[in-house]
Write a protein that holds these residues in place. Structure first.
Motif, PDB file in Angstrom:
ATOM      1  N   LEU A  99      75.146 -70.780   1.120  1.00 34.25           N
ATOM      2  CA  LEU A  99      74.141 -71.717   1.630  1.00 34.25           C
ATOM      3  C   LEU A  99      73.497 -72.507   0.487  1.00 34.25           C
ATOM      4  N   GLU A 100      73.167 -71.818  -0.608  1.00 34.31           N
ATOM      5  CA  GLU A 100      72.569 -72.498  -1.764  1.00 34.31           C
ATOM      6  C   GLU A 100      73.511 -73.574  -2.298  1.00 34.31           C
ATOM      7  N   LYS A 101      74.784 -73.214  -2.496  1.00 35.41           N
ATOM      8  CA  LYS A 101      75.772 -74.146  -3.044  1.00 35.41           C
ATOM      9  C   LYS A 101      75.994 -75.313  -2.089  1.00 35.41           C
ATOM     10  N   ALA A 102      76.060 -75.042  -0.792  1.00 38.54           N
ATOM     11  CA  ALA A 102      76.269 -76.099   0.207  1.00 38.54           C
ATOM     12  C   ALA A 102      75.112 -77.092   0.183  1.00 38.54           C
ATOM     13  N   ARG A 103      73.896 -76.580   0.101  1.00 37.77           N
ATOM     14  CA  ARG A 103      72.723 -77.463   0.074  1.00 37.77           C
ATOM     15  C   ARG A 103      72.677 -78.259  -1.230  1.00 37.77           C
ATOM     16  N   GLU A 104      72.990 -77.596  -2.327  1.00 35.09           N
ATOM     17  CA  GLU A 104      73.013 -78.256  -3.639  1.00 35.09           C
ATOM     18  C   GLU A 104      74.021 -79.414  -3.644  1.00 35.09           C
ATOM     19  N   LYS A 106      75.104 -80.972  -0.939  1.00 38.33           N
ATOM     20  CA  LYS A 106      74.887 -81.796   0.263  1.00 38.33           C
ATOM     21  C   LYS A 106      76.047 -81.724   1.260  1.00 38.33           C
ATOM     22  N   LYS A 108      77.795 -80.865   4.723  1.00 35.57           N
ATOM     23  CA  LYS A 108      77.336 -80.932   6.115  1.00 35.57           C
ATOM     24  C   LYS A 108      78.053 -79.923   7.013  1.00 35.57           C
ATOM     25  N   VAL A 138      70.503 -71.158  10.635  1.00 34.40           N
ATOM     26  CA  VAL A 138      70.789 -72.333   9.809  1.00 34.40           C
ATOM     27  C   VAL A 138      70.988 -73.551  10.711  1.00 34.40           C
ATOM     28  N   ASP A 140      70.706 -76.994   9.151  1.00 38.93           N
ATOM     29  CA  ASP A 140      71.057 -78.162   8.349  1.00 38.93           C
ATOM     30  C   ASP A 140      72.538 -78.239   7.966  1.00 38.93           C
ATOM     31  N   ILE A 141      73.287 -77.182   8.237  1.00 37.62           N
ATOM     32  CA  ILE A 141      74.723 -77.164   7.940  1.00 37.62           C
ATOM     33  C   ILE A 141      75.453 -76.735   9.205  1.00 37.62           C
TER      34      ILE A 141
END
Length: 164
Positions: A99-104, A106, A108, A138, A140-141
């Motif tokens: 999740l951290e890496k996906a948000r970093e 961006k 989707k 979750v 946002d993804i």
């Protein structure tokens, strides 16, 4: 969270998640399927990245996706060396790292297998519980969990029906 019975190598998403070791070779289970479908270029890159970063269980590292319909492969390190036992705690850390890496980056959309339930030896029921805890809220993804046999999907559906 979407649950799909199917082949993760046929998924279309920003990210396909690989259940990885921390040294790079993709020799079994989901990793082997990803290498066969996406090309050895993924494994070659994984080995190179691992030699530079020396990832530990719970970490996530990124490679290109070769011939797969994804932008990246996120390699969730469920064990340091191939075929070592994993644990529920490592799976939890992997999910948080994903999740951290996906948000970093961006991201989707992300497609995940049942991490550490193959050679890692973690019971599917336990992993399903952790998926609900970490990924259940979750928003946002766009998360899809894929399992070729459907067994993990069944456990995850049972978990998701339970009250929080």
């Amino acid at each position: 969270m979407k649950l799909v019975i199917g082949d993760i190598t046929k998924a279309e998403a920003d990210v396909i998640v690989n259940a990885a070791n921390g040294i790079g070779p993709m020799g079994g289970g989901v990793a082997l399927a990803i290498k066969k479908a996406g090309g050895k270029v993924i494994e070659d890159e994984a080995i190179r990245v691992c030699s530079q970063l020396d990832p530990r269980p719970g970490d996530v590292y990124v490679t290109t996706a070769g011939g797969l319909k994804a932008k990246y492969i996120f390699h969730a390190v469920t064990m340091k060396r191939p075929a070592e036992p994993s644990s529920v705690e490592i799976v939890r850390k992997c999910l948080q790292s994903l999740l951290e890496k996906a948000r970093e980056m961006k991201v989707k959309s992300m497609v995940l297998p049942a991490l550490a339930t193959g050679v890692g030896g973690v019971p599917k029921k336990d992993v399903a519980r952790v998926y609900k805890e970490v990924l259940g809220d979750v928003k946002d993804i766009d998360i899809t969990v894929m399992d070729v046999s459907g067994e993990f999907i069944k456990y995850l559906e049972e978990e998701l029906k339970k009250a929080p």
